[in-house]
Design a protein around this motif. Structure first.
Motif, mmCIF file in Angstrom:
data_model
loop_
_atom_site.group_PDB
_atom_site.id
_atom_site.type_symbol
_atom_site.label_atom_id
_atom_site.label_comp_id
_atom_site.label_asym_id
_atom_site.label_seq_id
_atom_site.Cartn_x
_atom_site.Cartn_y
_atom_site.Cartn_z
ATOM 1 N N UNK A 160 85.303 50.162 60.302
ATOM 2 C CA UNK A 160 84.736 48.985 59.624
ATOM 3 C C UNK A 160 85.026 47.700 60.388
ATOM 4 N N UNK A 161 84.031 46.837 60.495
ATOM 5 C CA UNK A 161 84.178 45.624 61.299
ATOM 6 C C UNK A 161 85.352 44.740 60.877
ATOM 7 N N UNK A 162 85.719 44.656 59.600
ATOM 8 C CA UNK A 162 86.836 43.766 59.260
ATOM 9 C C UNK A 162 88.206 44.426 59.393
ATOM 10 N N UNK A 163 88.307 45.616 59.994
ATOM 11 C CA UNK A 163 89.598 46.317 59.965
ATOM 12 C C UNK A 163 89.888 47.086 61.252
ATOM 13 N N UNK A 164 89.918 46.373 62.372
ATOM 14 C CA UNK A 164 90.348 46.957 63.640
ATOM 15 C C UNK A 164 91.115 45.904 64.434
ATOM 16 N N UNK A 177 81.605 41.030 72.685
ATOM 17 C CA UNK A 177 80.475 40.792 71.779
ATOM 18 C C UNK A 177 79.186 40.512 72.554
ATOM 19 N N UNK A 178 79.078 41.049 73.765
ATOM 20 C CA UNK A 178 77.934 40.716 74.601
ATOM 21 C C UNK A 178 76.608 41.363 74.178
ATOM 22 N N UNK A 179 76.575 42.641 73.830
ATOM 23 C CA UNK A 179 75.262 43.239 73.523
ATOM 24 C C UNK A 179 74.588 42.587 72.316
ATOM 25 N N UNK A 180 73.306 42.340 72.424
ATOM 26 C CA UNK A 180 72.520 41.834 71.290
ATOM 27 C C UNK A 180 71.948 43.015 70.523
ATOM 28 N N UNK A 187 77.669 49.160 66.901
ATOM 29 C CA UNK A 187 77.538 49.158 68.352
ATOM 30 C C UNK A 187 78.904 49.051 69.016
ATOM 31 N N UNK A 188 79.773 48.187 68.496
ATOM 32 C CA UNK A 188 81.111 48.044 69.054
ATOM 33 C C UNK A 188 81.912 49.330 68.899
ATOM 34 N N UNK A 189 81.764 50.000 67.769
ATOM 35 C CA UNK A 189 82.451 51.276 67.558
ATOM 36 C C UNK A 189 82.033 52.296 68.611
ATOM 37 N N UNK A 193 84.279 54.162 71.552
ATOM 38 C CA UNK A 193 84.151 55.612 71.803
ATOM 39 C C UNK A 193 83.795 55.874 73.264
ATOM 40 N N UNK A 194 82.852 55.115 73.774
ATOM 41 C CA UNK A 194 82.394 55.290 75.153
ATOM 42 C C UNK A 194 83.525 55.064 76.159
ATOM 43 N N UNK A 195 84.345 54.056 75.916
ATOM 44 C CA UNK A 195 85.422 53.712 76.837
ATOM 45 C C UNK A 195 86.703 54.497 76.570
ATOM 46 N N UNK A 196 86.667 55.392 75.603
ATOM 47 C CA UNK A 196 87.798 56.277 75.381
ATOM 48 C C UNK A 196 88.993 55.651 74.698
ATOM 49 N N UNK A 197 88.793 54.598 73.906
ATOM 50 C CA UNK A 197 89.907 54.024 73.156
ATOM 51 C C UNK A 197 90.329 55.000 72.057
ATOM 52 N N UNK A 198 91.569 55.398 72.058
ATOM 53 C CA UNK A 198 92.062 56.348 71.069
ATOM 54 C C UNK A 198 92.333 55.654 69.745
#
Length: 335
Positions: A160-164, A177-180, A187-189, A193-198
């Motif tokens: 959820x956007x308000x809880x990371x 926050x670059x992608x429109x 999209x950020x989530x 995932x793409x960059x492998x953040x655990x």
């Protein structure tokens, strides 16, 4: 890390009714080394006056004006002025539990960079919570308790956007926050995932998530179902689709049709299957609907599942398990 500055980014627009509770919940945090970067997205109510009053009383709260229009532009405006080594976000109509920042900072200190700290959520509303939101809350919290959020990433937004909270270096590596692309939190989530953040497991409720009729996620067309499907397909094709493997789309409902239409537009070949005898053999968008039995003639396929019925989903999982095929590798639930 105990003294790490946390930047809390808060875009706001016409939420005067809730801002006092939101900002007070931040002032009441057990962890005190933070800055609030609040960005007014052209409010027409008393929101700006409320935030400015808080800012006059506490210099840690800064007020900016959106240099563009919309949530993404507001987040960019705020991030450009932030100084924290740790980055988090908050919605102006929600509330933090008193230990939210401390819990996340401690988690990131223990686990280091390459991780995203998350928390469980609890919906609340003056009229009560619907069955759908109650189920979503339970589903999301179960994933969060085990840190297995990415396991269901193609179903729904699993962070959820308000809880990371993440390290600034990791956030920038993910594109910030670059992608429109809306919904921006989904999209950020996917980029986490793409960059492998655990994902760091969390068993505590850290966010009180308010629901009401005119919340942006309910009213803005940018959060309509089609936008979610566009993001799912975009990242599936980018991250998990193997173009040398046969692709199969399950289901001929609205979501199945949307996915099929997008694949056809992109020139990506696929087979389209369903279990509705009234549709099997018919052509939709020039594509013949086939029975699921066609899978028996295919080797090493990948499947996008758009069938929402829970009983049918269990049968589909069982089918793949018997064939020693794996979720998030061989088949992906898009609902």
């Amino acid at each position: 890390m105990e003294s790490a500055l946390v930047s809390i980014l808060i875009p706001f627009k016409n939420t005067s009714e809730y801002l006092n509770e939101c900002l007070s919940s931040i002032l009441n945090q057990s962890y005190t080394h933070w800055e609030v970067i609040s960005v007014d997205d052209h409010s027409k109510d008393e929101s700006l006056e409320i935030v400015e009053e808080f800012s006059r009383k506490d210099s840690r709260i800064k007020v900016l004006f959106n240099s563009g229009k919309g949530v993404i532009a507001a987040l960019r405006t705020g991030y450009a002025e932030s100084r924290g080594t740790l980055i988090t976000r908050m919605d102006s109509d929600d509330m933090m539990t008193p230990n939210r920042l401390e819990t996340m900072v401690v988690s990131l200190k223990k686990n280091g960079s390459g991780h995203v700290a998350v928390g469980q959520v609890k919906y609340f509303s003056s009229r009560g919570i619907s069955n759908g939101y109650d189920r979503y809350e339970k589903w999301l919290n179960k994933l969060t308790a085990e840190g297995k959020n990415y396991d269901e990433i193609y179903k729904e937004c699993v962070i959820p956007s308000p809880c990371w909270m993440v390290h600034r270096t990791d956030f920038e590596n993910c594109g910030g926050f670059q992608p429109d692309r809306y919904p921006e939190d989904y999209d950020l989530t996917f980029r986490f995932y793409e960059k492998g953040l655990n994902v760091i497991p969390c068993e505590q409720v850290l966010l009180l998530w308010r629901d009401y009729d005119y919340r942006t996620s309910r009213t803005s067309e940018l959060y309509a179902q089609n936008y979610f499907l566009d993001i799912k397909l975009h990242y599936f094709l980018k991250l998990d689709y193997v173009h040398t493997r046969p692709l199969v789309v399950w289901g001929a409902g609205n979501k199945g049709k949307k996915i099929a239409k997008s694949l056809l537009k992109k020139g990506i070949d696929f087979e389209w299957i369903c279990d509705n005898p009234n549709k099997i053999g018919k052509n939709i968008y020039g594509k013949e609907m086939l029975s699921f039995q066609v899978l028996e003639t295919m080797e090493n396929s990948q499947s996008i599942i758009t069938v929402a019925n829970e009983n049918a989903q269990r049968e589909i999982r069982s089918y793949f398990q018997k064939k020693d095929m794996f979720h998030m590798a061989d088949y992906f639930f898009f609902c």
